[in-house]
Design a protein around this motif. Sequence first.
Motif, PDB file in Angstrom:
ATOM      1  N   GLY A   1       0.781  -1.235   0.000  1.00  0.00           N
ATOM      2  CA  GLY A   1       0.000   0.000   0.000  1.00  0.00           C
ATOM      3  C   GLY A   1       0.808   1.278   0.000  1.00  0.00           C
ATOM      4  O   GLY A   1       0.234   2.369   0.043  1.00  0.00           O
ATOM      5  N   GLU A   2       2.130   1.182  -0.057  1.00  0.00           N
ATOM      6  CA  GLU A   2       2.961   2.395  -0.076  1.00  0.00           C
ATOM      7  C   GLU A   2       2.969   3.015  -1.467  1.00  0.00           C
ATOM      8  O   GLU A   2       3.076   2.307  -2.475  1.00  0.00           O
ATOM      9  N   ARG A   3       2.903   4.334  -1.525  1.00  0.00           N
ATOM     10  CA  ARG A   3       2.943   5.028  -2.820  1.00  0.00           C
ATOM     11  C   ARG A   3       3.860   6.245  -2.794  1.00  0.00           C
ATOM     12  O   ARG A   3       4.126   6.825  -3.838  1.00  0.00           O
ATOM     13  N   ASP A   4       4.301   6.659  -1.610  1.00  0.00           N
ATOM     14  CA  ASP A   4       5.083   7.893  -1.498  1.00  0.00           C
ATOM     15  C   ASP A   4       6.511   7.567  -1.083  1.00  0.00           C
ATOM     16  O   ASP A   4       6.761   7.152   0.053  1.00  0.00           O
ATOM     17  N   PHE A   5       7.432   7.827  -2.021  1.00  0.00           N
ATOM     18  CA  PHE A   5       8.809   7.412  -1.785  1.00  0.00           C
ATOM     19  C   PHE A   5       9.756   8.598  -1.792  1.00  0.00           C
ATOM     20  O   PHE A   5       9.623   9.520  -2.605  1.00  0.00           O
ATOM     21  N   GLU A   6      10.717   8.524  -0.899  1.00  0.00           N
ATOM     22  CA  GLU A   6      11.672   9.603  -0.707  1.00  0.00           C
ATOM     23  C   GLU A   6      13.029   9.311  -1.372  1.00  0.00           C
ATOM     24  O   GLU A   6      13.614  10.172  -2.030  1.00  0.00           O
ATOM     25  N   ALA A   7      13.529   8.091  -1.163  1.00  0.00           N
ATOM     26  CA  ALA A   7      14.897   7.785  -1.621  1.00  0.00           C
ATOM     27  C   ALA A   7      15.107   6.284  -1.683  1.00  0.00           C
ATOM     28  O   ALA A   7      14.378   5.514  -1.043  1.00  0.00           O
ATOM     29  N   ILE A   8      16.131   5.898  -2.454  1.00  0.00           N
ATOM     30  CA  ILE A   8      16.552   4.490  -2.462  1.00  0.00           C
ATOM     31  C   ILE A   8      18.077   4.457  -2.423  1.00  0.00           C
ATOM     32  O   ILE A   8      18.742   5.278  -3.084  1.00  0.00           O
ATOM     33  N   ALA A   9      18.613   3.548  -1.613  1.00  0.00           N
ATOM     34  CA  ALA A   9      20.056   3.293  -1.617  1.00  0.00           C
ATOM     35  C   ALA A   9      20.296   1.938  -2.268  1.00  0.00           C
ATOM     36  O   ALA A   9      19.532   0.990  -2.050  1.00  0.00           O
ATOM     37  N   ILE A  10      21.350   1.865  -3.064  1.00  0.00           N
ATOM     38  CA  ILE A  10      21.641   0.645  -3.834  1.00  0.00           C
ATOM     39  C   ILE A  10      23.121   0.313  -3.691  1.00  0.00           C
ATOM     40  O   ILE A  10      23.984   1.203  -3.823  1.00  0.00           O
ATOM     41  N   VAL A  11      23.413  -0.958  -3.427  1.00  0.00           N
ATOM     42  CA  VAL A  11      24.796  -1.447  -3.481  1.00  0.00           C
ATOM     43  C   VAL A  11      24.807  -2.705  -4.327  1.00  0.00           C
ATOM     44  O   VAL A  11      23.806  -3.428  -4.403  1.00  0.00           O
TER      45      VAL A  11
END
Length: 135
Positions: free
Chosen positions: A66-76
Amino acid sequence: MTQLELIALAKKAAQAAYVPYSHFKVGAALLTKGGKVYLGCNIENASYPATNCAERTAFFKAVSEGERDFEAIAIVGGIEGNFTGYASPCGVCRQVMREFCDDGFRIILGKNDDEFIEDTLSGFLPYGFTNENLI
Ligand code: THU
């Protein structure tokens, strides 16, 4: 949450990567605007195109809850979880981000040495195709 904290969670996520073919472990930590974090890893398949990238695993987990609002993603990402270089999101993952995120969504690429780079989704995917193109 700081960039390095989110990167640490992405490294933890990479531990679950299922990568018997490439041995390239990827981890993603997706931060919602409400402060929740969804982790994702890459999940490979003997039929290679059925593989799911870490970023999409994180997005699909979040959206399915149910999440739709995203701030950031970190990727390694790195061979056997050795994060010596930056792992940049593939084109399909950028397109999935485009579906749910605005131009200012932050993409943080991490490495082992606590170095990172950060740019926005519009930096990673300029001139993206969106629902507005379908009107
Ligand atoms: N991979 C990801 O998980 N994310 C990306 O954005 C690029 C590639 C994975 C897919 C495959 O399991 C491995 O990295 C090598 O391509």
